[in-house]
Scaffold this active site. Structure first.
Site, PDB file in Angstrom:
ATOM      1  N   SER A 173       0.834  -1.196   0.000  1.00  0.00           N
ATOM      2  CA  SER A 173       0.000   0.000   0.000  1.00  0.00           C
ATOM      3  C   SER A 173       0.877   1.258   0.000  1.00  0.00           C
ATOM      4  O   SER A 173       1.658   1.453  -0.915  1.00  0.00           O
ATOM      5  CB  SER A 173      -0.963  -0.044   1.187  1.00  0.00           C
ATOM      6  OG  SER A 173      -1.965   0.943   1.072  1.00  0.00           O
ATOM      7  N   GLU A 233      -8.762  -5.606  -6.013  1.00  0.00           N
ATOM      8  CA  GLU A 233      -8.420  -4.305  -5.440  1.00  0.00           C
ATOM      9  C   GLU A 233      -9.013  -3.169  -6.266  1.00  0.00           C
ATOM     10  O   GLU A 233      -8.992  -3.223  -7.494  1.00  0.00           O
ATOM     11  CB  GLU A 233      -6.900  -4.125  -5.387  1.00  0.00           C
ATOM     12  CG  GLU A 233      -6.201  -5.103  -4.486  1.00  0.00           C
ATOM     13  CD  GLU A 233      -4.767  -4.685  -4.212  1.00  0.00           C
ATOM     14  OE1 GLU A 233      -4.584  -3.632  -3.576  1.00  0.00           O
ATOM     15  OE2 GLU A 233      -3.851  -5.397  -4.627  1.00  0.00           O
ATOM     16  N   HIS A 276      -7.398  -5.544  -1.188  1.00  0.00           N
ATOM     17  CA  HIS A 276      -6.246  -4.765  -0.740  1.00  0.00           C
ATOM     18  C   HIS A 276      -5.654  -5.271   0.580  1.00  0.00           C
ATOM     19  O   HIS A 276      -4.446  -5.493   0.673  1.00  0.00           O
ATOM     20  CB  HIS A 276      -6.656  -3.293  -0.601  1.00  0.00           C
ATOM     21  CG  HIS A 276      -5.505  -2.370  -0.411  1.00  0.00           C
ATOM     22  ND1 HIS A 276      -4.615  -2.065  -1.418  1.00  0.00           N
ATOM     23  CD2 HIS A 276      -5.086  -1.656   0.680  1.00  0.00           C
ATOM     24  CE1 HIS A 276      -3.702  -1.218  -0.973  1.00  0.00           C
ATOM     25  NE2 HIS A 276      -3.976  -0.958   0.299  1.00  0.00           N
TER      26      HIS A 276
END
Length: 295
Positions: A173, A233, A276
């Site tokens: 991330s 995602e 994610h």
């Protein structure tokens, strides 16, 4: 073209599918359970005293200059994603890596304010910069990388008594954003860069622009990039639907740019069925598995 990774290939502990709560406490069973790795820790502060780091050093039984060293961002969450069984497998692999989990001196799994500052690049010449998602201070990526390479790494090498020949930086991330920033601005800092679910949306895709001029910055080095994401995602935190490969223009644009850089080795993997949050443990375990096989 990306390769599709089936969940059955992970063969490790089950992955949570829910996004962790912001105040979720860190729980790292590997620090309590016996495994083939031994762990120690050290603490230090940022130069301005605003951020406080806790670093876990995981060592296999034998360490030499040929032992790969993996630097893991979001160290608290990385430690929580490890388990004794996977560590035992790593210890009996071709090249058991040293693990350096760079986290924060907090009981939380994720220290959001500190990581937002540390993992985001500076934009323009403004004295103060705010994150577009959280509005907390941002732009400290280069300060953090200076600390990581100039202070943390010498301390780790001194403690290990080695000069590693292969060093990897992994992040997820915002951590993946930092991994890309490190590769694109200081490609000699590490041999391998593993960016999982990088926040390519950050500041209107600033990170893709940083790729310009990379060929000149390589100066003969040949770093390797492992770029990973899940097929469930979204393209950005505000998107409501998963980002399919055909329509994820930011990801495709970055790949196209990097594949044209002579001397840079790029591998792109897509994990089937993962969003994610679950990409953090999945990408970490995959990266360590590949590193431990000498790949």
């Amino acid at each position: 073209m990306g390769r599709w990774i089936s969940l059955v290939l992970l063969l490790i502990t089950p992955l949570a599918v829910a996004r962790p709560a912001p105040d979720q406490l860190m729980d790292a069973p590997v620090l309590r359970q016996a495994s083939a790795y031994s762990f120690s820790s050290l603490e230090l502060d940022s130069a301005d005293g605003a951020r406080h780091y806790r670093i876990w050093l995981g060592q296999p039984s034998t360490v030499s200059d040929a032992t790969p060293v993996a630097y893991l961002l979001d160290g608290n969450a990385a430690m929580a994603a490890l388990d004794s069984q996977s560590l035992d497998r790593l210890a009996h692999s071709v090249a058991p890596p040293v693990l350096v989990a760079v986290g924060y001196a907090t009981p939380l799994r994720i220290e959001r304010t500190a990581r937002t500052f540390d993992y985001t690049p500076k934009v323009g010449s403004a004295t103060q910069q705010r994150d577009p998602l959280t509005a907390v201070p941002s732009g400290g990526a280069d300060v953090f990388l200076d600390l990581l390479t100039g202070t943390v790494r010498p301390l780790i090498n001194q403690r290990l008594g080695i000069t590693p020949q292969r060093q990897l930086l992994w992040g997820h991330s915002y951590g993946g954003l930092l991994v890309l920033h490190a590769l694109l601005t200081r490609p000699q800092a590490f041999d391998d860069y593993a960016a999982a679910s990088p926040s390519l949306w950050w500041n209107q895709g600033l990170i893709t622009a940083e790729a310009h001029g990379l060929a000149q910055r390589l100066r003969g080095s040949q770093p390797r990039l492992l770029l990973m994401r899940g097929d469930q995602e979204p393209a950005s935190p505000g998107a409501v639907s998963p980002a399919k490969e055909a329509s994820d223009t930011a990801f495709k644009a970055l790949l196209g740019t990097l594949h044209r850089v002579d001397g840079l080795h790029v591998r792109h993997l897509t994990f089937t069925g993962l969003g994610h949050g679950p990409m953090l443990p999945a990408s970490l375990r995959y990266t360590l598995q590949m590193l431990s096989q000498g790949r």
